[in-house]
Design an enzyme around this catalytic site. Structure first.
Site, PDB file in Angstrom:
ATOM      1  N   GLY A 145      34.567  47.275  31.229  1.00 54.15           N
ATOM      2  CA  GLY A 145      35.897  46.698  31.163  1.00 54.15           C
ATOM      3  C   GLY A 145      36.917  47.727  30.719  1.00 54.15           C
ATOM      4  N   PRO A 170      31.203  47.088  35.324  1.00 52.14           N
ATOM      5  CA  PRO A 170      30.804  45.717  34.960  1.00 52.14           C
ATOM      6  C   PRO A 170      30.525  45.545  33.471  1.00 52.14           C
ATOM      7  CG  PRO A 170      29.681  46.402  36.966  1.00 52.14           C
ATOM      8  CD  PRO A 170      30.409  47.607  36.449  1.00 52.14           C
ATOM      9  N   THR A 204      36.855  51.205  36.106  1.00 55.70           N
ATOM     10  CA  THR A 204      36.299  50.045  35.405  1.00 55.70           C
ATOM     11  C   THR A 204      34.875  49.742  35.861  1.00 55.70           C
ATOM     12  OG1 THR A 204      38.505  49.100  35.206  1.00 55.70           O
ATOM     13  CG2 THR A 204      36.659  47.602  34.898  1.00 55.70           C
ATOM     14  N   GLU A 228      50.349  54.284  34.895  1.00 56.29           N
ATOM     15  CA  GLU A 228      49.802  53.013  35.360  1.00 56.29           C
ATOM     16  C   GLU A 228      50.341  51.849  34.535  1.00 56.29           C
ATOM     17  OE1 GLU A 228      45.523  50.676  35.948  1.00 56.29           O
ATOM     18  OE2 GLU A 228      45.537  52.774  35.320  1.00 56.29           O
TER      19      GLU A 228
END
Length: 388
Positions: free
Chosen positions: A132, A129, A127, A242
């Site tokens: 996302g 900034p 991820t 995940e």
């Protein structure tokens, strides 16, 4: 639960529960306050073999089936520190999954083996900034030279991002190819040019979540994991696990919240009777318990299918979407059953409510998951596992 769990599974659960009660629970309040998990507990987890349950024996693992992972995840939720649980499973099933699947034999002998013993801690850095949930839009680059890859960019919301020993990093090796130009690298924490800033979070307070910067980090070419430019397909392949992990976490914490709230309701008196005798409260808990049980049984069925070799990315996405929603709503209502005590930190619900709120955000937001699921069920898009 003998449909999924054997007597050996149950003995493992009992052993793990006792271990967590003795070795972890006495330290949790301190770790929640400091945001730092003492290093000794990683090595104790390693000594007990908990990091290696699903990994090959040649690297120190036990090569057990995925229901042992389910038990580990469920019991970690029952001790009520989402941050501690996240630190453990982010190491064992995010970072280590990539080591095992894409790492060279040299990497496995060194990093995977020491991850299983708890000597080394890992983190997975995807991820960004500005990105996302938009993995394909990442900006971090890895420029190839004669001797190295040179990585520049940033990552954020990285669990274990401050105190880990190594980082599994996704970066664009061929930016002009978009998602098809992404690769996976293994970096050591002490490589020049890596800096970490600890983030102050609403929940998951025990875990060290970081924003990372990479400034001309020189990475040896033998630290490329798997094939160059195949990183996106590797990431997508592991997202199924995940997302299912986060679904399992959700049903487990919701189940624990229900158990606690029901015990409280059986003791709490109001207007001359126990509050579990009021029809409105009884029916609310019946509704929530039904939803949690459905989520749990769905998740167990997906674990069974993964063991059989099915690629369940659609169903795992559905699991994360709905299980995390059910958990949030269940814990909200369970807190309400405690009245004012639900709002007090000495009771477990306040922390659990904060920790649970990360569920619909991390690992792909619910909004993104809805679009991914829509692509599969409406547009007939197919996602296939990567081949190394």
């Amino acid at each position: 639960m003998n449909l999924y769990f054997t007597e050996e599974h149950n003995l493992f659960r009992e052993s793990l529960r006792n271990f967590l009660k003795k070795e972890v629970v006495p330290h949790l309040d301190k770790w929640e306050e400091t945001g730092t998990i003492d290093r000794f507990i990683w090595e104790k987890f390693g000594e007990m073999g908990f990091f290696g349950v699903n990994y090959p024996e040649e690297y120190g693992g036990m090569n057990l089936d995925l229901f042992y992972t389910v038990i580990l995840l469920e019991e970690l939720q029952r001790i009520n520190s989402g941050g501690f649980a996240a630190a453990i499973w982010a190491h064992a099933y995010l970072a280590m999954t990539h080591l095992n699947a894409e790492g060279s034999e040299e990497i496995k002998q060194e990093y995977l083996a020491k991850s299983i013993t708890g000597e080394m801690i890992g983190c997975l850095c995807i991820t960004e900034p500005f990105g996302g949930s938009d993995v394909a839009g990442m900006r971090t680059t890895a420029e190839e030279t004669d001797e190295h890859f040179v990585i520049n960019g940033s990552k954020t919301f990285i669990t274990n991002g401050v105190y880990s020993d190594y980082l599994v990093v996704a970066a664009k090796t061929s930016p002009e190819l978009g998602a098809k130009g992404m690769s996976i690298f293994l970096l050591d924490r002490d490589m020049s040019g890596i800096s970490a800033t600890k983030l102050n979070k609403l929940g998951w307070r025990a875990s060290d979540t970081a924003e990372l910067a990479f400034d001309n980090v020189k990475v040896p070419k033998n630290r490329l994991m798997g094939e160059k430019n195949k990183g996106f397909s590797y990431i997508m392949q592991h997202f199924a696990l995940e997302r299912l992990i986060m679904g399992i976490n959700a049903h487990a914490r919701a189940e624990y919240a229900l158990e606690y709230a029901l015990d409280y309701m059986d003791d709490r008196m109001a207007f001359g009777k126990k509050i579990n005798e009021f029809q409105a409260l009884r029916h609310k808990m019946a509704e929530r318990a039904s939803e949690v049980e459905m989520a749990k049984q769905f998740n167990y069925s997906l674990v069974k299918r993964m063991i059989m070799g099915d690629y369940v990315v659609k169903e795992a996405s559905m699991s994360k979407l709905l299980s995390t929603k059910i958990a949030d709503e269940t814990i909200y209502d369970c807190l309400q059953m405690l009245g004012g005590y639900g709002y007090i930190e000495e009771y477990p619900m306040a922390r659990m409510l904060r920790d649970s709120r990360l569920g619909p955000i991390g690992g792909g937001t619910s909004e993104i998951l809805k679009e991914i699921i829509a692509k599969m069920i409406i547009d007939k898009k197919e996602y296939r596992p990567a081949t190394k």
